[in-house]
Design an enzyme around this catalytic site. Structure first.
Site, PDB file in Angstrom:
ATOM      1  N   PRO A  12     -38.224  51.584 -85.698  1.00  0.00           N
ATOM      2  CA  PRO A  12     -38.066  52.753 -86.424  1.00  0.00           C
ATOM      3  C   PRO A  12     -36.576  52.684 -87.042  1.00  0.00           C
ATOM      4  O   PRO A  12     -35.394  52.095 -86.768  1.00  0.00           O
ATOM      5  CB  PRO A  12     -37.970  54.090 -85.380  1.00  0.00           C
ATOM      6  CG  PRO A  12     -38.339  53.410 -84.178  1.00  0.00           C
ATOM      7  CD  PRO A  12     -38.416  51.754 -84.159  1.00  0.00           C
ATOM      8  N   ASN A  13     -36.617  53.177 -88.495  1.00  0.00           N
ATOM      9  CA  ASN A  13     -35.604  53.430 -89.105  1.00  0.00           C
ATOM     10  C   ASN A  13     -35.008  52.129 -89.993  1.00  0.00           C
ATOM     11  O   ASN A  13     -34.122  52.189 -90.868  1.00  0.00           O
ATOM     12  CB  ASN A  13     -34.513  54.260 -88.566  1.00  0.00           C
ATOM     13  CG  ASN A  13     -34.790  55.476 -87.994  1.00  0.00           C
ATOM     14  OD1 ASN A  13     -35.554  56.336 -88.648  1.00  0.00           O
ATOM     15  ND2 ASN A  13     -34.705  55.841 -86.805  1.00  0.00           N
ATOM     16  N   ARG A  20     -28.489  53.342 -94.812  1.00  0.00           N
ATOM     17  CA  ARG A  20     -28.284  54.012 -93.398  1.00  0.00           C
ATOM     18  C   ARG A  20     -27.099  53.268 -92.801  1.00  0.00           C
ATOM     19  O   ARG A  20     -27.014  52.246 -92.509  1.00  0.00           O
ATOM     20  CB  ARG A  20     -29.538  53.848 -92.250  1.00  0.00           C
ATOM     21  CG  ARG A  20     -29.272  54.400 -90.977  1.00  0.00           C
ATOM     22  CD  ARG A  20     -30.423  54.314 -90.243  1.00  0.00           C
ATOM     23  NE  ARG A  20     -29.853  54.888 -88.882  1.00  0.00           N
ATOM     24  CZ  ARG A  20     -30.193  54.227 -87.649  1.00  0.00           C
ATOM     25  NH1 ARG A  20     -31.037  52.938 -87.658  1.00  0.00           N
ATOM     26  NH2 ARG A  20     -30.000  54.598 -86.385  1.00  0.00           N
ATOM     27  N   TYR A  25     -24.498  48.830 -90.134  1.00  0.00           N
ATOM     28  CA  TYR A  25     -25.499  47.858 -90.224  1.00  0.00           C
ATOM     29  C   TYR A  25     -25.293  47.104 -91.502  1.00  0.00           C
ATOM     30  O   TYR A  25     -26.325  46.232 -91.754  1.00  0.00           O
ATOM     31  CB  TYR A  25     -26.884  48.655 -90.318  1.00  0.00           C
ATOM     32  CG  TYR A  25     -27.091  49.494 -89.169  1.00  0.00           C
ATOM     33  CD1 TYR A  25     -27.502  48.812 -87.949  1.00  0.00           C
ATOM     34  CD2 TYR A  25     -27.113  50.848 -89.023  1.00  0.00           C
ATOM     35  CE1 TYR A  25     -27.727  49.294 -86.660  1.00  0.00           C
ATOM     36  CE2 TYR A  25     -27.450  51.419 -87.726  1.00  0.00           C
ATOM     37  CZ  TYR A  25     -27.808  50.766 -86.957  1.00  0.00           C
ATOM     38  OH  TYR A  25     -28.024  51.550 -85.641  1.00  0.00           O
ATOM     39  N   ASN A  76     -36.963  43.233 -83.460  1.00  0.00           N
ATOM     40  CA  ASN A  76     -35.802  44.188 -83.447  1.00  0.00           C
ATOM     41  C   ASN A  76     -36.615  45.437 -83.237  1.00  0.00           C
ATOM     42  O   ASN A  76     -37.056  46.393 -84.261  1.00  0.00           O
ATOM     43  CB  ASN A  76     -35.106  44.336 -84.944  1.00  0.00           C
ATOM     44  CG  ASN A  76     -33.819  45.226 -84.709  1.00  0.00           C
ATOM     45  OD1 ASN A  76     -33.944  46.053 -84.107  1.00  0.00           O
ATOM     46  ND2 ASN A  76     -32.852  45.212 -85.719  1.00  0.00           N
ATOM     47  N   ALA A  79     -34.667  51.875 -82.083  1.00  0.00           N
ATOM     48  CA  ALA A  79     -34.724  52.895 -81.105  1.00  0.00           C
ATOM     49  C   ALA A  79     -35.908  52.867 -79.840  1.00  0.00           C
ATOM     50  O   ALA A  79     -35.825  53.357 -78.944  1.00  0.00           O
ATOM     51  CB  ALA A  79     -34.902  54.353 -81.659  1.00  0.00           C
ATOM     52  N   GLU A 100     -35.334  38.853 -79.026  1.00  0.00           N
ATOM     53  CA  GLU A 100     -34.902  40.287 -79.387  1.00  0.00           C
ATOM     54  C   GLU A 100     -33.724  40.017 -80.493  1.00  0.00           C
ATOM     55  O   GLU A 100     -33.023  39.505 -80.057  1.00  0.00           O
ATOM     56  CB  GLU A 100     -34.649  41.034 -78.204  1.00  0.00           C
ATOM     57  CG  GLU A 100     -34.411  42.393 -78.380  1.00  0.00           C
ATOM     58  CD  GLU A 100     -34.141  43.232 -77.158  1.00  0.00           C
ATOM     59  OE1 GLU A 100     -33.573  44.356 -77.294  1.00  0.00           O
ATOM     60  OE2 GLU A 100     -34.227  42.805 -76.063  1.00  0.00           O
ATOM     61  N   HIS A 102     -30.902  42.430 -82.568  1.00  0.00           N
ATOM     62  CA  HIS A 102     -30.122  43.552 -83.024  1.00  0.00           C
ATOM     63  C   HIS A 102     -29.208  43.296 -84.086  1.00  0.00           C
ATOM     64  O   HIS A 102     -28.382  42.361 -83.705  1.00  0.00           O
ATOM     65  CB  HIS A 102     -29.600  44.432 -81.896  1.00  0.00           C
ATOM     66  CG  HIS A 102     -30.478  44.799 -80.827  1.00  0.00           C
ATOM     67  ND1 HIS A 102     -31.373  46.047 -81.082  1.00  0.00           N
ATOM     68  CD2 HIS A 102     -31.174  44.249 -79.836  1.00  0.00           C
ATOM     69  CE1 HIS A 102     -32.038  45.967 -79.996  1.00  0.00           C
ATOM     70  NE2 HIS A 102     -32.092  45.022 -79.219  1.00  0.00           N
ATOM     71  N   ARG A 109     -21.152  49.281 -78.886  1.00  0.00           N
ATOM     72  CA  ARG A 109     -21.484  50.433 -79.538  1.00  0.00           C
ATOM     73  C   ARG A 109     -20.681  51.492 -78.776  1.00  0.00           C
ATOM     74  O   ARG A 109     -20.759  51.405 -77.578  1.00  0.00           O
ATOM     75  CB  ARG A 109     -22.826  50.792 -79.779  1.00  0.00           C
ATOM     76  CG  ARG A 109     -23.636  49.637 -80.627  1.00  0.00           C
ATOM     77  CD  ARG A 109     -23.054  49.977 -82.142  1.00  0.00           C
ATOM     78  NE  ARG A 109     -23.642  51.450 -82.932  1.00  0.00           N
ATOM     79  CZ  ARG A 109     -24.783  51.670 -83.429  1.00  0.00           C
ATOM     80  NH1 ARG A 109     -25.789  50.587 -83.476  1.00  0.00           N
ATOM     81  NH2 ARG A 109     -25.021  52.789 -83.646  1.00  0.00           N
TER      82      ARG A 109
END
Length: 148
Positions: A12-13, A20, A25, A76, A79, A100, A102, A109
């Protein structure tokens, strides 16, 4: 015949990359990331399936397809990382290398919950915090595993 399809799946996103939260990012777009992945896959002689979705059922469908045809998966989950148990179950059914990825360092974070990705339980490895370059490294890693 050996499998030669590499799936790169985005949650998502991520279609909003470049717009964003660029302070987190960066300004690289998802299309830029696809080009990076495609260059790595082409160099390794792999066919690339690159997808992004905001819908959990769509991600699961691609993983079911990958289960039968993928030489490897780069994901990736975004969320989906934190509540996507059906996606985790689908990943666990895949018998191929899974990396995976990110873009940000989820362990550094501000929000502590970001560090706890469910998907890690099904991943061969994880790349976090290396920006868009992490995708290229993941594709290269899977290509090396496949080359033996």
């Amino acid at each position: 015949m050996a499998k030669s399809v590499l799936f790169v799946l985005n949650g998502p996103n991520l279609e909003l990359l470049g717009e964003r939260e660029p302070e987190i990012y960066g300004t690289t777009t998802l299309a830029d990331i696809e080009a990076l992945c495609r260059a790595e896959a082409d160099a390794a002689g792999l066919d690339l399936r690159f997808h992004q979705t905001n819908a959990e059922h769509e991600m699961i469908g691609w993983l079911h397809e990958a289960r039968k045809s993928a030489a490897g998966i780069v994901i990736n989950p975004a969320a989906f990382s934190y509540a996507g148990y059906p996606i985790l179950d689908a990943l666990k059914m895949c018998d191929c290398p899974i990396v995976e990825v990110h873009i940000s360092n989820i362990h550094a974070r501000e929000e502590a919950w970001r560090a706890n990705s469910l998907m890690t339980a099904a991943a061969t490895g994880m790349i976090t915090g290396l920006g868009p370059h992490g995708y290229a490294l993941a594709v290269r890693h899977i290509a090396r595993l496949l080359a033996g």
